[in-house]
Design an enzyme around this catalytic site. Sequence first.
Site, PDB file in Angstrom:
ATOM      1  N   TYR A   1       0.726  -1.242   0.077  1.00 10.64           N
ATOM      2  CA  TYR A   1       0.068   0.110   0.205  1.00 10.64           C
ATOM      3  C   TYR A   1       0.754   1.313  -0.056  1.00 10.64           C
ATOM      4  CZ  TYR A   1      -2.997   3.823   1.413  1.00 10.64           C
ATOM      5  OH  TYR A   1      -3.696   4.975   1.436  1.00 10.64           O
TER       6      TYR A   1
ATOM      7  N   ARG B   1       1.275   6.512  -6.984  1.00  6.22           N
ATOM      8  CA  ARG B   1       0.269   7.550  -7.320  1.00  6.22           C
ATOM      9  C   ARG B   1       0.824   8.917  -7.182  1.00  6.22           C
ATOM     10  NH1 ARG B   1      -5.135   6.878  -3.580  1.00  6.22           N
ATOM     11  NH2 ARG B   1      -3.696   6.989  -2.195  1.00  6.22           N
TER      12      ARG B   1
ATOM     13  N   TYR C   1      -0.606  13.199   6.284  1.00  6.31           N
ATOM     14  CA  TYR C   1      -0.177  11.994   6.938  1.00  6.31           C
ATOM     15  C   TYR C   1       1.174  12.311   7.370  1.00  6.31           C
ATOM     16  CZ  TYR C   1      -4.518   9.183   6.879  1.00  6.31           C
ATOM     17  OH  TYR C   1      -5.788   8.818   7.000  1.00  6.31           O
TER      18      TYR C   1
ATOM     19  N   ARG D   1     -11.248  13.779   1.570  1.00  7.18           N
ATOM     20  CA  ARG D   1     -12.276  12.807   2.244  1.00  7.18           C
ATOM     21  C   ARG D   1     -13.406  12.686   1.751  1.00  7.18           C
ATOM     22  NH1 ARG D   1      -9.167   9.858   5.406  1.00  7.18           N
ATOM     23  NH2 ARG D   1      -7.592  11.140   6.738  1.00  7.18           N
TER      24      ARG D   1
ATOM     25  N   GLU E   1     -13.700  -0.567   6.723  1.00 10.23           N
ATOM     26  CA  GLU E   1     -13.903   0.953   5.750  1.00 10.23           C
ATOM     27  C   GLU E   1     -15.061   1.026   5.265  1.00 10.23           C
ATOM     28  OE1 GLU E   1     -10.106   1.954   3.865  1.00 10.23           O
ATOM     29  OE2 GLU E   1     -11.351   2.231   2.371  1.00 10.23           O
TER      30      GLU E   1
HETATM   31  C1  3EB Z   1      -7.431   6.325   5.721  1.00 15.94           C
HETATM   32  O1  3EB Z   1      -8.257   6.983   6.001  1.00 15.94           O
HETATM   33  C2  3EB Z   1      -7.752   4.908   5.460  1.00 15.94           C
HETATM   34  O2  3EB Z   1      -5.374   5.628  -0.244  1.00 15.94           O
HETATM   35  O3  3EB Z   1      -6.996   5.936  -1.579  1.00 15.94           O
HETATM   36  C3  3EB Z   1      -9.067   5.594   2.580  1.00 15.94           C
HETATM   37  C4  3EB Z   1      -9.631   6.083   1.561  1.00 15.94           C
HETATM   38  C5  3EB Z   1      -7.876   5.089   2.870  1.00 15.94           C
HETATM   39  C6  3EB Z   1      -8.717   6.129   0.650  1.00 15.94           C
HETATM   40  C7  3EB Z   1      -6.328   5.937  -0.432  1.00 15.94           C
HETATM   41  C8  3EB Z   1      -6.835   5.043   1.779  1.00 15.94           C
HETATM   42  C9  3EB Z   1      -7.397   5.714   0.490  1.00 15.94           C
HETATM   43  O4  3EB Z   1      -6.353   6.874   5.426  1.00 15.94           O
HETATM   44  C10 3EB Z   1      -7.392   4.344   4.115  1.00 15.94           C
END
Ligand code: 3EB
Length: 339
Positions: free
Chosen positions: A150, A157, A210, A223, A330
Amino acid sequence: MALAMVTPADRALSVLYLRPAELPAMAGLLDTRGLGAVGFARDRPVGLPRSLPQAGITAPPIHPDEPLVEIWMSTHPTTGGQTGAIAWRCDGQHLFGMLQADAGADIRGVTEQAYAAVCRLLDQEGYPHLVRVWNYFPAINREEAGLERYRQFNIGRQDAFLRANRPIAGALPAACALGTPTGPLTVYFIASRTAAIPIENPRQLSAYLYPGEYGPRSPSFSRATLLRSEGQTTVFVSGTASIVGHESLHPGDAAAQTRETLANIAALVFALNREPHGAGFTLADFRYKAYVRPGCALEPIQWELASALPAAAEVLFLQADICRHELLVEIEAFGSRSP
Ligand code: 3EB
């Protein structure tokens, strides 16, 4: 029987979930107004509409426990083509695209190439704004060459966005990234001629911010995104999990993770309501797709959702690996209103 359908408005997007046996009766409508088809099943599904961009994904439905086909429709006539590995179809406002690539040993490189192709296509066809992207690939939590797949995916990406001169913060698509037991990298997406408004979650740090403990590059997604078109306001809620700030909460407790995820979705809807066209959206305006990690019991998750969501809310449960190993569930959502 259609499991659900969003009421169509003028030049509007809608999604429906069909059993494969129901597709033949829909063939005419799919040929003229269909954008794309995604089969969810344990094995490669049969009978997907050949007139549409389509693929099967090995994230099997666990409730209802049968193969399902997700169909994206427009209320306007659609046309399309094939550009390299991408099958696509558009309605003058939205473009749906589907790409599959062998996800072998170099998930980072394969992801970068896939996203580079997507960016090129969108610029060529004049639908430059990526609004929603779904990502699925095998062994998402496996470490390869010292880095979880991941996290490698996130590098590929982000590099593709950088090389295409696209932003890696702020104006990003809503997204999800899930792990499958087998199969290729599947990327499908909805793009638009006009820009969407990105929405962030007040309970969560933006994923594109992050810190380094989650990988060398941050995930490139918003989001949620809000898209306005002539006759419709559409909201795509990204995969949402039990993350507050940037930390995963309630490891090993699927019920508590579900409650935290629902609190996150409620907070996101609150943020959405502050947008001029997002005012008045409620949890009842969405349909949901919940991903549950293999081996995790469904019932506690279902129970938490049933007690928090409006009674009529449609939730499809799929089995898939979540992109942090400690996360068990999720949830993503799609909502639309007209005008
Ligand atoms: C998170 O909030 C959980 O890498 O495209 C959620 C939605 C998550 C999209 C992405 C990852 C992705 O980090 C994981």
